[in-house]
Design an enzyme around this catalytic site. Structure first.
Site, PDB file in Angstrom:
ATOM      1  N   SER A 172       0.818  -1.208   0.000  1.00 48.69           N
ATOM      2  CA  SER A 172       0.000   0.000   0.000  1.00 48.69           C
ATOM      3  C   SER A 172       0.854   1.261   0.000  1.00 48.69           C
ATOM      4  CB  SER A 172      -0.956  -0.033   1.197  1.00 48.69           C
ATOM      5  OG  SER A 172      -1.861   1.037   1.159  1.00 48.69           O
ATOM      6  N   ASP A 228      -2.241   6.040  -3.354  1.00 47.39           N
ATOM      7  CA  ASP A 228      -1.143   5.296  -2.759  1.00 47.39           C
ATOM      8  C   ASP A 228      -0.737   4.180  -3.722  1.00 47.39           C
ATOM      9  OD1 ASP A 228      -3.553   4.005  -2.441  1.00 47.39           O
ATOM     10  OD2 ASP A 228      -3.076   3.164  -0.486  1.00 47.39           O
ATOM     11  N   ASP A 260      -1.311   0.954  -4.059  1.00 42.00           N
ATOM     12  CA  ASP A 260      -2.280   0.007  -4.615  1.00 42.00           C
ATOM     13  C   ASP A 260      -3.597   0.672  -4.971  1.00 42.00           C
ATOM     14  OD1 ASP A 260      -2.988   0.436  -1.957  1.00 42.00           O
ATOM     15  OD2 ASP A 260      -3.759  -1.585  -1.667  1.00 42.00           O
ATOM     16  N   ASP A 290      -6.030   2.216  -3.410  1.00 44.37           N
ATOM     17  CA  ASP A 290      -7.300   2.079  -2.683  1.00 44.37           C
ATOM     18  C   ASP A 290      -7.616   3.339  -1.883  1.00 44.37           C
ATOM     19  OD1 ASP A 290      -5.509   1.812  -0.577  1.00 44.37           O
ATOM     20  OD2 ASP A 290      -6.426   0.002   0.243  1.00 44.37           O
TER      21      ASP A 290
END
Length: 458
Positions: free
Chosen positions: A94, A237, A239, A241
């Site tokens: 992340s 970020d 990833d 999400d």
């Protein structure tokens, strides 16, 4: 939980998070979940393929077939899991620095595993209760094409694309070299926006900036907004999400303020919002104005999603949830954080108000936030810091200076301000958060607590 923290398990790749460990996690997950098929995806990190291979091997060893999705945002993997009805494992750290990687476990409904389910996987992992199969029963893997395209279409189909297109917006986008670089530009272009990008090439070294989308890392986005005349800046970020925003002047919008603006558009009387113990007063005010309830949890998406499921099982309507870090959840859409969708919903607000990004968040811009990290080395130093935090909090509460909440760490509410000290679930730091109407007040509280913690290490 010893292994799975507030959002999966993470560590420095090939040191703390090794292929051997990833294989064991996958074997445990495959044994506990008892599914014949899993999906596996990864973000852009250099060690992603290495760990994906280990995860696929571990799943195959317990008899599960593997759908390899390749580089995909976490919400894209979650959408695939829900559509196909298969559990999944995402290889991502992340927002953590490039050297880190991690594993996030997702159920067949596309939702991160709840605490109870994670605890069962952890128990199997620690006891090595793996249900390996015979050589001729091992799982097979296949590469799956088109996952990112399906995800883009899903996001675009879930918002008012006509309204956004009519607003003729320019979006400055910084996916930070992460998985969102493969999807978010398409999402916003297909919603009718002009899109300009910075750090838009997938690159696991993250050469343009660190993956965490905080103002200290987003100077390039601010400059791009100003140079392009963009209506809004959006950053993700690693990833994708999460989504955070910059206004039309290239200035950062506090993520708690954008959360409050999104919540104000969602909440009605009788609804419930869910957030973590470091919730901003902004969201408290929005809930009170709407006549909605606010439920607090320990910090971390896993805890929040677990509470959403519990509340919905009890008959509550939870139209919005999340944290003031850009990780907003719209459970009516999906119980997951989705950076591209969060950005699209903010574009809806811009289009509806025919205003500027700064105007959208102006009603929720009355507080200043400060965060200080106090680093530690080893368990002994961690315990010393937490003991110091407890002593500080007890002294303040005993003096009737503040109300004390210990649901996750130590939060002191002063009426005009609050401060919270808690250990990170992903990094060797104790985080100190503070909020007040004046930045000097917030910074003073945060630094005072941080100084007390550092003194415990002297």
């Amino acid at each position: 939980m010893q292994v799975f923290g507030s959002s999966g398990t993470r560590g420095v790749a090939n040191e703390e998070l090794t292929p051997a460990f990833a294989l064991r996690v996958a074997k445990a997950a495959g044994s506990v979940r008892e599914a014949s098929r899993f999906a596996v995806g990864r973000d852009t990190r250099e060690t992603g393929r290495m760990l994906e291979n280990a995860v696929a091997s571990g799943l195959a060893a317990v008899g599960a077939d593997v759908d390899r999705l390749g580089v995909v945002p976490t919400p894209g993997l979650q959408a695939y899991a829900a559509d196909e009805g298969v559990p999944a494992i995402m290889v991502t750290a992340s927002h953590n620095p490039p050297a880190y990687n991690g594993l996030k476990l997702v159920g067949a409904d596309g939702v991160e595993l709840a605490v109870e389910a994670l605890e069962r996987v952890e128990e199997a992992l620690l006891s090595e209760a793996f249900e390996t199969v015979a050589w001729d029963e091992t799982g097979r893997d296949r590469d799956v094409e088109g996952t990112n395209r399906r995800y883009v279409e899903r996001v675009c189909g879930a918002v008012d694309a006509e309204r956004v297109a009519e607003a003729d917006l320019t979006v400055a986008l910084d996916p930070g070299h992460g998985a969102g670089a493969l999807t978010s530009p398409d999402v916003y272009r297909e919603l009718g926006c002009r899109v300009v990008t910075v750090n838009g090439q997938p690159d696991g070294h993250f050469p343009g900036r660190d993956p965490e989308p905080v103002p200290a890392n987003l100077d390039d986005l601010g400059r791009l907004v100003r140079a392009s005349g963009a209506d809004v800046g959006i950053a993700h970020d690693g990833d994708a999400d999460r989504a955070v925003f910059y206004d039309e002047d290239g200035e950062p919008i506090d993520a708690s303020a954008s959360f409050a603006a999104l919540a104000a558009a969602e909440l009605d009387a009788g609804d419930t919002a869910v957030s973590a113990v470091n919730v901003s007063q902004r969201l408290v005010d929005v809930c009170e104005a709407a006549g909605a309830e606010l439920e607090l949890t320990p910090i971390g998406s896993t805890r929040i999603m677990t509470r959403i499921a519990q509340l919905e099982a009890e008959g509550a309507h939870v139209p919005i949830a999340g944290e003031g870090n850009g990780g907003v959840i719209f459970p009516d859409y999906r119980v997951s954080r989705d950076g591209a969708y969060i950005g699209a919903r903010f574009l809806e607000l811009l289009a509806a108000d025919e205003g500027r990004a700064s105007d959208v968040v102006a009603p929720y811009d009355d507080y200043a936030n400060v965060r200080v990290n106090v680093e530690y080395e080893g368990e002994a130093e961690r315990e010393a810091l937490l003991a110091a935090a407890e002593a500080y909090a007890d002294d303040a509460a005993a003096a009737d200076d503040a109300g004390l909440t210990t649901i996750d760490g130590y939060r002191l509410d002063y009426g005009d301000a609050w401060v919270l000290a808690r250990p990170s679930g992903t990094e060797p730091v104790v985080r100190v958060y503070a909020e007040a109407r004046a930045e000097t007040r917030a910074r003073g509280l945060a630094e005072d607590v941080a100084a007390a913690l550092r003194a415990a290490l002297d």
